[in-house]
Each structure stands twice: as C-alpha cells, then as structure tokens.
Design a protein around this motif. Structure first.
Motif, PDB file in Angstrom:
ATOM      1  N   ASP A 268       0.800  -1.225   0.000  1.00 11.37           N
ATOM      2  CA  ASP A 268       0.000   0.000   0.000  1.00 11.37           C
ATOM      3  C   ASP A 268       0.833   1.276   0.000  1.00 11.37           C
ATOM      4  O   ASP A 268       0.308   2.348  -0.299  1.00 11.37           O
ATOM      5  N   GLN A 269       2.102   1.168   0.396  1.00 15.37           N
ATOM      6  CA  GLN A 269       2.943   2.351   0.520  1.00 15.37           C
ATOM      7  C   GLN A 269       4.161   2.230  -0.397  1.00 15.37           C
ATOM      8  O   GLN A 269       4.508   1.150  -0.862  1.00 15.37           O
ATOM      9  N   GLU A 296       0.568  14.055   4.744  1.00 19.32           N
ATOM     10  CA  GLU A 296       0.269  12.635   4.960  1.00 19.32           C
ATOM     11  C   GLU A 296       1.387  11.723   4.455  1.00 19.32           C
ATOM     12  O   GLU A 296       1.160  10.666   3.864  1.00 19.32           O
ATOM     13  N   GLN A 297       2.630  12.138   4.708  1.00 15.53           N
ATOM     14  CA  GLN A 297       3.799  11.337   4.389  1.00 15.53           C
ATOM     15  C   GLN A 297       4.594  11.095   5.674  1.00 15.53           C
ATOM     16  O   GLN A 297       4.626  11.952   6.563  1.00 15.53           O
ATOM     17  N   SER A 328       5.066   7.013   1.610  1.00 15.31           N
ATOM     18  CA  SER A 328       3.798   7.647   1.248  1.00 15.31           C
ATOM     19  C   SER A 328       2.934   6.670   0.502  1.00 15.31           C
ATOM     20  O   SER A 328       3.374   5.590   0.098  1.00 15.31           O
ATOM     21  N   SER A 329       1.682   7.056   0.290  1.00 16.95           N
ATOM     22  CA  SER A 329       0.725   6.188  -0.391  1.00 16.95           C
ATOM     23  C   SER A 329       1.206   5.857  -1.782  1.00 16.95           C
ATOM     24  O   SER A 329       1.791   6.696  -2.478  1.00 16.95           O
ATOM     25  N   HIS A 331      -0.423   5.483  -4.434  1.00 19.15           N
ATOM     26  CA  HIS A 331      -1.172   6.143  -5.516  1.00 19.15           C
ATOM     27  C   HIS A 331      -0.952   7.640  -5.551  1.00 19.15           C
ATOM     28  O   HIS A 331      -1.569   8.322  -6.337  1.00 19.15           O
ATOM     29  N   GLU A 332      -0.067   8.139  -4.713  1.00 17.36           N
ATOM     30  CA  GLU A 332       0.175   9.582  -4.736  1.00 17.36           C
ATOM     31  C   GLU A 332       1.131   9.953  -5.854  1.00 17.36           C
ATOM     32  O   GLU A 332       2.000   9.190  -6.215  1.00 17.36           O
TER      33      GLU A 332
END
Length: 332
Positions: A268-269, A296-297, A328-329, A331-332
């Motif tokens: 996920d990350q 959000e990282q 981080s995510s 999908h970012e």
C-alpha cells in the motif's frame, strides 16, 4: 516490368493476394463496361458488379445480358471466386498462426517504454499481477527459455521465448526501447549458478541498452559486487531479506507479525527519496517529520555519507547534503 514483378513477389502474401484481387476485379469491371455500356454506364458500376459477383454475394442489381458479357461473368466466377476464397482463407490461417506464434513466444514486441521480466516464476507472476491490479498501465514483456507456450494470458503481457543473454532474444523483446528490466534468480539452479546466469544476463542487457534501469536478484553475497560491475542499477538480495524477516519472526513480540506487516506496508505504501529542502536545514528530525506529516507522508530515516539512518533520534539535526527517506501512499 521485371522490376514490378520483383517488387510484387517480395511483398507479403496478404498484400500480394489483395493486389491480385483488386487488379482482377478492375480488369473484369472495365471489360464488362466496354462490352455492355448501356447496362454498366460507368467503370465503377462494372467494378462494383465484379466484386459482388466474384465474392459470390450476387445482389442482382447489375446483370450482363449479352453472350460476351455472360462469358465474362463465367470467367469472373471461375477466377475471381476462387481467388477471393483463397484470400479469405489465407487471412484466417495467418491470424490463427499469429495467435499461435504469440503463445509460443515467437513474435517480436513492437512497443516501447515497457518492462522486461526475465524468468517465469512465482515472483514475476505476482509482480505482474500487482502491476495489472494497480492499473499501472505498463506493458510487460516476459523472457523465458523453459516454457513452450505461455499458460497465463493477460493483455498487458507479451511472451518471448529464449535465453535473455542472447542478442536475438533481447532484440525480439525490443530491449533498446524498454524502460526497465528485472532479472530474477532461476529457482531450478543452485544459488551460485543462478547468480552467474543473472550476471551474464545483466551484461547482455546493459551491453545492448546502457540507459535501461536494471534490477537484479542476487542470492549469494560474494556475487553482489559482480552484479554491480555488470551494470545493475538495483540489486535485490533476497536471501538477506528473507533471513532478516525470519529473525524478526523468531524474536517478535506478539501479536505483531513482521512478515504480514511488511507485506501490507509494501503493498500500500511506497518509499521515496528527497534531497533535504533548504527550509529544513539545521532542523531536528522531529521538525522534519512534522513537515512531511502535513502532506500525509511519513519520514522514516535519512541517508548521510552513504549510510542509512532509520528512525534516528528526534533531536538529530539535519544538515545540507542529507537525503530524506519518506513513506507515502502508492497512488500519490
């Protein structure tokens, strides 16, 4: 005339047959127009009738009435019908052969900016599934010499059968226009032999495309330097990774399960590396962590003087030249 014939016979069979059909229909269309201009007022009308009759469709909107016209029609049915049928049969046979060659890994890949995976095993299979499931929109070319055909069908996967250290195979995979190459260790070989095969493949890949990003899997520590010398941009030490995971599983604190936790994090990350921003120079690690937390990282460590410091003391001062490791995510 001889030059035209040479060009004709050098053309692929599909184009030869298609040009033959067109010429034949034009000949009969012009002939029927000359013989019966009152019933076929234009050359196009004659060609239309020739195609309709030669393909055995037979609409009946144009019909020759004279004996000479009917003789032309008989010749058209005998010659044109057989040629059109042969043309359609050739297209069908060619399509089936192309599909069979695709499955057997005999067709050259024509795309670019693709990912080349060397070796069909559980690791490459799961990697391909992750790329497809996350809609990465990346075309994948698989090179493998052990399979006669590819049992796993995905529209993003192109199979090339052969050894990845052979130039002919790499050319068929269109290596020179690929963006990434991943070489996994051969599970059927002993560790040293698998590493030697990986290094040989790395030399062949980098020799044909020095600009490609090459990721290799190495099993023995002694071969890590050789893989680096061969041009590998990233070396995955799978044995070291698994040994570390097993160690954490042995001495873990329940109920935490390190293996499942790490797999979930990596699924996920994604890890990123950023040069230290000027405004964070001489700030503490805690202040930098707060800086990235706003977006959000998660700041997990720093690279300094070629050393990785993971989860350093919050009071550690960051300095110019540091590289930040951020999670981080995906999908970012």
């Amino acid at each position: 005339m001889q030059t035209l014939l040479q060009v004709y016979f050098r053309m692929p069979i599909f184009f030869r047959l298609l040009s033959s059909v067109l010429l034949l229909m034009m000949f009969f269309g012009i002939s029927i127009h000359i013989l019966e201009p009152e019933h076929f007022p234009t050359i196009f009308d004659g060609i239309w009738w020739a195609f309709v009759t030669g393909s055995t469709v037979g609409y009946g909107d144009y019909v020759p009435l004279s004996s000479s016209g009917r003789l032309v029609a008989i010749l058209l049915i005998l010659a044109g019908g057989g040629l059109v049928t042969f043309y359609m049969a050739t297209i069908s046979a060619g399509t089936i052969k192309h599909e069979r060659d695709l499955s057997k890994g005999l067709v050259k890949y024509r795309g670019k900016d693709h990912i080349i995976l060397v070796g069909w095993n559980e690791r490459t299979k799961q990697l391909m599934e992750m790329i497809v499931e996350r809609d990465m929109r990346k075309q994948i070319v698989l090179i493998d010499h052990t399979m006669n055909n590819l049992p796993y069908q995905k529209h993003q996967l192109h199979f090339v059968r052969g050894s990845a250290f052979e130039d002919e195979t790499l050319e068929k995979a269109n290596l020179k226009q690929a963006k990434y190459a991943v070489v996994t260790a051969d599970p059927s070989k002993k560790e040293l032999q698998a590493d030697q095969a990986t290094i040989l493949t790395a030399v062949a890949i980098k020799g044909n495309n020095p600009e490609i990003t090459l990721i290799t899997e190495i099993l023995t520590k002694d071969q890590i330097k050789n893989a680096s010398r061969a041009g590998a941009d990233s070396i995955i030490r799978s044995n070291d990774f698994m040994s570390t995971l097993i160690f954490h599983e042995l001495f873990r604190h329940k109920p935490v399960k390190p293996f499942e936790l790490l797999i979930q994090v990596l699924a996920d990350q994604q890890f990123h590396q950023f040069p230290l921003p000027e405004e964070l120079d001489d700030k503490t690690f805690l202040q930098c962590a707060d800086y990235y937390a706003v977006s959000e990282q998660l700041l997990i460590g720093i690279m300094r003087d070629e050393q990785m410091l993971v989860n350093p003391s919050f009071s550690t001062k960051l300095q110019r030249g540091d590289t930040l490791i951020v999670l981080s995510s995906l999908h970012e």
